[in-house]
Scaffold this active site. Structure first.
Site, PDB file in Angstrom:
ATOM      1  CG  HIS A   1      -2.654  -0.862  -7.331  1.00 28.20           C
ATOM      2  ND1 HIS A   1      -3.016  -0.131  -6.220  1.00 28.20           N
ATOM      3  CD2 HIS A   1      -2.775  -2.167  -6.965  1.00 28.20           C
ATOM      4  CE1 HIS A   1      -3.343  -0.953  -5.232  1.00 28.20           C
ATOM      5  NE2 HIS A   1      -3.205  -2.193  -5.663  1.00 28.20           N
TER       6      HIS A   1
ATOM      7  NE  ARG B   1      -4.259  -1.419   0.050  1.00 28.35           N
ATOM      8  CZ  ARG B   1      -4.374  -2.464  -0.767  1.00 28.35           C
ATOM      9  NH1 ARG B   1      -3.376  -2.769  -1.583  1.00 28.35           N
ATOM     10  NH2 ARG B   1      -5.477  -3.199  -0.778  1.00 28.35           N
TER      11      ARG B   1
ATOM     12  CD  GLU C   1      -2.694   3.155  -5.808  1.00 32.76           C
ATOM     13  OE1 GLU C   1      -1.595   2.698  -5.475  1.00 32.76           O
ATOM     14  OE2 GLU C   1      -3.744   2.466  -5.817  1.00 32.76           O
TER      15      GLU C   1
END
Length: 316
Positions: free
Chosen positions: A282, A234, A263
Site C-alpha cells: 500500500h 482497494r 492490511e
C-alpha cells in the site's frame, strides 16, 4: 478543542511535521491507534483525523463532543457515513491528493511487466550477462505496450490521468464506470466488453457494498487470456482466492497489487505466494511530495470547516 490524529506513523516517518495542526487546538498524535484505544480517546474529542481505523456507530456514539472527522485519505469506507449524517458530524476527505503518484505506480507495474526490468536486473546480478557469449542475451520475453488495450475501471481523477498517460504510449483506452460523462475522447464500454477485450485491466474505483469482490472467479473467467491485472484501489474489490487461481492457471499473465483485503498483510493471504504477481505494501501514495499535498488538503479542510464553509465534504 481536542484533536486526535490516529495514525501518525503511517502518514509521516518524521519527514513531515504535525505542528501546523496546533493552531486548531490541543493535538494528540498516536503512531497507530487501535480500535480499542480509540474507544477511550474519542470520548472528549472534537476533531478526529484518521486514515484507516474503523469509525463505526459505536465509536461515533462514544464521541459525544465529535463535530468533525477528517481523513488522511481519499477513501472513507472505514467511516459510517450514514450515521455521521444522522449525528450531524461533518466528514471531509482528501480527494485527488494521490492522483499523480498512483498513476505513476500503475505505469511502473505495466512497464515492469512488459519490459521485465526486475527479471533482467536479477539475471545480470546473478552473473547471467557475464557468462553470456552474446552482447544482448534474450533471457525473458518482453513486449511493447503501444497498441495494447488498457481497460480502466473507474474514471475519477486517477483513472483520467492513467488514460492520459496511456494515450501518450499510443495505447488504446477503454473505460467502464458507473457514471458516464462523455468527453469526445474516451470510449466507454460495458463491464463484460472491457473484460473480454483488455490486455491490461486496472482498478481505480472506490470500494462500496455493491462492488465488493467484483473481481471473482466468474469475472476472471471472462477476461482475455493472458491479461495483466492491476489493483491500486482497494483490496476488497478482489476475491483473492480467485485471483490466485487465475494466476496459477495462466488465465492471467500476471498481476500487480498495492492493496489487499487485510492490511498489514496476513501470512495466510492467498496472494502472498501466488505466481507472477508483484505486491507492494500500500505504498503508491507515500512519495514525500504526495504526502505534503495530503497534509495541505487536511489542514485546509479543517480551516474551511471552522470558517463555516466546509470543503471536500462526504457527509454533513
Amino acid at each position: 478543542m481536542k484533536i486526535i490524529i490516529t495514525e501518525g506513523a503511517v502518514i509521516s516517518c518524521g519527514d513531515i511535521s504535525f505542528e501546523r495542526f496546533n493552531k486548531f487546538g490541543e493535538v494528540k498524535i498516536f503512531d497507530n491507534l487501535t480500535y480499542e484505544e480509540l474507544e477511550k480517546e474519542i470520548v472528549d474529542t472534537d476533531i478526529l483525523l484518521c486514515n484507516k481505523v474503523n469509525v463505526d456507530k459505536n465509536i461515533i456514539d462514544k464521541g459525544a463532543c465529535l463535530k468533525y472527522i477528517g481523513t488522511f485519505a481519499t477513501g472513507y469506507n472505514n467511516i459510517d457515513i450514514e450515521y455521521c449524517k444522522q449525528k450531524g458530524i461533518t466528514v471531509c476527505n482528501a480527494g485527488s491528493y494521490s492522483t499523480c503518484a498512483l498513476a505513476q505506480q500503475t505505469f511502473g507495474y505495466i512497464l515492469n511487466h512488459y519490459c521485465k526490468i526486475n527479471e533482467y536486473n536479477d539475471f545480470v546480478k546473478d552473473g547471467g550477462w557475464v557468462r553470456s557469449p552474446l552482447f544482448s542475451p534474450i533471457a525473458f520475453p518482453t513486449d511493447e505496450i503501444a497498441g495494447k488495450t488498457l481497460g480502466i475501471i473507474g474514471y475519477g481523477s486517477i483513472g483520467k490521468t492513467v488514460a492520459k498517460i496511456a494515450r501518450a504510449f499510443d495505447m488504446k483506452v477503454i473505460v467502464y464506470t458507473r457514471t458516464v460523462r462523455k468527453d469526445g475522447i474516451t470510449e466507454f464500454v460495458s463491464f463484460d466488453e472491457l473484460l473480454k477485450t483488455s490486455d491490461i485491466i486496472t482498478l481505480h474505483c472506490p470500494l462500496t457494498q455493491d462492488n465488493a469482490d467484483m473481481f471473482n472467479a466468474d469475472t476472471f473467467a471472462k477476461c482475455k487470456n493472458g491479461a495483466f491485472f492491476i489493483n491500486t484501489a482497494r483490496g476488497g474489490l478482489v476475491d483473492e482466492d480467485a485471483l490466485r487461481d487465475a494466476l496459477t492457471s495462466g488465465k492471467l499473465s500476471g498481476a500487480a497489487v498495492d492493496v489487499v483485503k487485510r492490511e498489514p498483510m496476513s501470512d495466510s493471504c492467498p496472494l502472498l505466494n501466488a505466481p507472477n504477481i508483484t505486491i507492494t505494501p500500500h505504498s503508491g501514495w507515500v512519495p514525500l511530495t504526495t504526502r505534503q499535498r495530503l497534509f495541505d488538503i487536511v489542514e485546509n479542510n479543517i480551516s474551511a470547516f471552522l470558517e463555516g464553509n466546509p470543503q471536500n465534504v462526504v457527509s454533513k
